[in-house]
Design a protein around this motif. Sequence first.
Motif, PDB file in Angstrom:
ATOM      1  N   PRO A 208     -23.095  -8.947 -18.639  1.00  0.00           N
ATOM      2  CA  PRO A 208     -21.638  -8.923 -18.863  1.00  0.00           C
ATOM      3  C   PRO A 208     -21.287  -8.510 -20.290  1.00  0.00           C
ATOM      4  O   PRO A 208     -22.160  -8.410 -21.157  1.00  0.00           O
ATOM      5  CB  PRO A 208     -21.242 -10.387 -18.598  1.00  0.00           C
ATOM      6  N   ASP A 209     -20.016  -8.259 -20.527  1.00  0.00           N
ATOM      7  CA  ASP A 209     -19.537  -7.885 -21.857  1.00  0.00           C
ATOM      8  C   ASP A 209     -19.354  -9.156 -22.688  1.00  0.00           C
ATOM      9  O   ASP A 209     -18.361  -9.865 -22.549  1.00  0.00           O
ATOM     10  CB  ASP A 209     -18.211  -7.124 -21.739  1.00  0.00           C
TER      11      ASP A 209
ATOM     12  N   LEU B 150     -20.360  -9.176 -26.229  1.00  0.00           N
ATOM     13  CA  LEU B 150     -20.449  -8.880 -27.654  1.00  0.00           C
ATOM     14  C   LEU B 150     -19.189  -9.343 -28.384  1.00  0.00           C
ATOM     15  O   LEU B 150     -18.089  -9.354 -27.824  1.00  0.00           O
ATOM     16  CB  LEU B 150     -20.658  -7.386 -27.875  1.00  0.00           C
TER      17      LEU B 150
ATOM     18  N   LYS C  58     -18.505 -12.266 -29.316  1.00  0.00           N
ATOM     19  CA  LYS C  58     -18.119 -13.636 -28.968  1.00  0.00           C
ATOM     20  C   LYS C  58     -19.059 -14.599 -29.686  1.00  0.00           C
ATOM     21  O   LYS C  58     -20.118 -14.211 -30.175  1.00  0.00           O
ATOM     22  CB  LYS C  58     -18.172 -13.844 -27.457  1.00  0.00           C
TER      23      LYS C  58
ATOM     24  N   LYS D  79     -25.276  -8.102 -30.941  1.00  0.00           N
ATOM     25  CA  LYS D  79     -26.139  -7.355 -30.025  1.00  0.00           C
ATOM     26  C   LYS D  79     -26.886  -8.330 -29.123  1.00  0.00           C
ATOM     27  O   LYS D  79     -27.066  -9.498 -29.475  1.00  0.00           O
ATOM     28  CB  LYS D  79     -27.160  -6.495 -30.790  1.00  0.00           C
TER      29      LYS D  79
ATOM     30  N   GLU E 157     -26.771  -3.004 -23.000  1.00  0.00           N
ATOM     31  CA  GLU E 157     -25.376  -2.619 -22.906  1.00  0.00           C
ATOM     32  C   GLU E 157     -24.770  -3.264 -21.667  1.00  0.00           C
ATOM     33  O   GLU E 157     -25.484  -3.645 -20.737  1.00  0.00           O
ATOM     34  CB  GLU E 157     -25.249  -1.094 -22.822  1.00  0.00           C
ATOM     35  N   MET E 158     -23.452  -3.374 -21.669  1.00  0.00           N
ATOM     36  CA  MET E 158     -22.774  -3.984 -20.529  1.00  0.00           C
ATOM     37  C   MET E 158     -23.115  -3.212 -19.249  1.00  0.00           C
ATOM     38  O   MET E 158     -23.074  -1.984 -19.212  1.00  0.00           O
ATOM     39  CB  MET E 158     -21.255  -3.970 -20.745  1.00  0.00           C
TER      40      MET E 158
END
Length: 201
Positions: free
Chosen positions: A117-118, A120, A122, A154, A163-164
């Motif tokens: 999942p996205d 980054l 956070k 990262k 990457e997502m």
Amino acid sequence: MRILKYLKSKIFIRTIILMVIFIVSLIFGLKAFLAYTTNHNQKILVPDLKKMSLEETETTLKNLSLNYIIQDSASFNPEYPPKSVIDQDPEAGDYVKENRKIYLTLNPSNYKKIAIPDLLNKTKRQVETHLTSIGFQIGKYEYIPDLGKDVVRKMKFKGKELEMGDLVPKNSKIDLVLGDGSLDGAADDLEKIEQDEVVEN
């Protein structure tokens, strides 16, 4: 009088005896036939197939005159070899008749893959909670000069930056690259912004 005389005759008695013999023979014959066609009293002990490969399972069941049907695979269990029997029905130790089907559940070759999942930019706590909730483990921490202390910049898997949307096997260890909260990081960011502005101009 003729009827009474006939009932007392040897012919009648012989007929009755023959009928009794025929009925008794018929009953025993039917019992033997049913016992043969239904494998009556035939008992085969179901072996323990767990952790056996499919080839070993097939050979074992064939030698016992038993058949098998493969059901859907279960969730991957690291305690069992890949593609080995993880569950069976009937259970080991049960008695069944010849040609009975044994239903098998196989262990997949690996964990199913989950999309990254996205996460980054956070916080470390948010990312750890999210990753563990969907089946990942947290691996190593790496800190880089960055003003955002404990902010995830990262994520890596086996040294490769993720990457997502990348697919990674469940239960894998995800390494986190975090900001160390230093002013050096802020200076680097400022320098990068200035360089970008120069390029644009």
